[in-house]
Design a protein around this motif. Sequence first.
Motif, PDB file in Angstrom:
ATOM      1  N   THR A  27     -44.654  -3.131  -0.304  1.00  0.00           N
ATOM      2  CA  THR A  27     -44.866  -4.073  -0.418  1.00  0.00           C
ATOM      3  C   THR A  27     -46.794  -3.824  -1.034  1.00  0.00           C
ATOM      4  OG1 THR A  27     -46.132  -4.542   1.400  1.00  0.00           O
ATOM      5  CG2 THR A  27     -43.594  -6.155   1.111  1.00  0.00           C
ATOM      6  N   PRO A  28     -47.327  -4.574  -2.047  1.00  0.00           N
ATOM      7  CA  PRO A  28     -49.006  -3.742  -2.436  1.00  0.00           C
ATOM      8  C   PRO A  28     -49.774  -3.592  -1.008  1.00  0.00           C
ATOM      9  CG  PRO A  28     -47.884  -5.105  -3.874  1.00  0.00           C
ATOM     10  CD  PRO A  28     -46.916  -5.982  -2.514  1.00  0.00           C
ATOM     11  N   ASP A  58     -43.082  -1.766 -10.239  1.00  0.00           N
ATOM     12  CA  ASP A  58     -43.331  -3.733 -10.363  1.00  0.00           C
ATOM     13  C   ASP A  58     -41.657  -3.896 -10.217  1.00  0.00           C
ATOM     14  OD1 ASP A  58     -44.115  -6.105  -8.996  1.00  0.00           O
ATOM     15  OD2 ASP A  58     -45.675  -6.531 -11.024  1.00  0.00           O
ATOM     16  N   ARG A  59     -41.700  -4.327  -9.582  1.00  0.00           N
ATOM     17  CA  ARG A  59     -39.807  -4.535  -8.875  1.00  0.00           C
ATOM     18  C   ARG A  59     -39.765  -5.845  -8.928  1.00  0.00           C
ATOM     19  NH1 ARG A  59     -35.953  -3.728  -4.299  1.00  0.00           N
ATOM     20  NH2 ARG A  59     -34.130  -4.176  -5.218  1.00  0.00           N
ATOM     21  N   LEU A  96     -42.310  -3.342  -5.059  1.00  0.00           N
ATOM     22  CA  LEU A  96     -42.624  -2.584  -6.073  1.00  0.00           C
ATOM     23  C   LEU A  96     -42.452  -0.604  -5.234  1.00  0.00           C
ATOM     24  CD1 LEU A  96     -46.697  -1.424  -4.947  1.00  0.00           C
ATOM     25  CD2 LEU A  96     -45.785  -2.722  -6.845  1.00  0.00           C
ATOM     26  N   LEU A  97     -41.681  -0.577  -6.202  1.00  0.00           N
ATOM     27  CA  LEU A  97     -40.982   0.523  -6.209  1.00  0.00           C
ATOM     28  C   LEU A  97     -41.677   2.806  -6.831  1.00  0.00           C
ATOM     29  CD1 LEU A  97     -38.073  -0.160  -8.821  1.00  0.00           C
ATOM     30  CD2 LEU A  97     -37.787  -0.075  -5.874  1.00  0.00           C
ATOM     31  N   GLY A 109     -52.161  -0.101   2.484  1.00  0.00           N
ATOM     32  CA  GLY A 109     -52.866   1.178   3.398  1.00  0.00           C
ATOM     33  C   GLY A 109     -52.526   2.300   3.639  1.00  0.00           C
ATOM     34  N   LEU A 110     -51.416   2.874   2.937  1.00  0.00           N
ATOM     35  CA  LEU A 110     -51.291   4.066   3.324  1.00  0.00           C
ATOM     36  C   LEU A 110     -51.788   4.735   2.056  1.00  0.00           C
ATOM     37  CD1 LEU A 110     -49.170   6.359   3.604  1.00  0.00           C
ATOM     38  CD2 LEU A 110     -48.253   6.029   1.623  1.00  0.00           C
TER      39      LEU A 110
END
Length: 76
Positions: free
Chosen positions: A44-45, A23-24, A29-30, A50-51
């Motif tokens: 993004t979360p 969590d950046r 997010l990284l 979605g991915l």
Amino acid sequence: MSQLSWQQSSYCSEGNSCIGVADRGGGSLLLRESDVPGVVLTATPEGLRGLIARVKAGGGAQKSTRVRSSMRATDS
């Protein structure tokens, strides 16, 4: 990036070819692969959810293209 708390799935017991997530802050997010930790993506979360949903559903390249637009490489 050493100050970040990277997490991996409990299914990744070997430590090879695993995806790490940190969590950046600020709504991002990284993501990095354990084999190439110097390459880091920002998502993004919502983009990551979605991915994951599309991968689980067997989504094709056309659907994945929209998700990629919410992810970008960052300097390590």
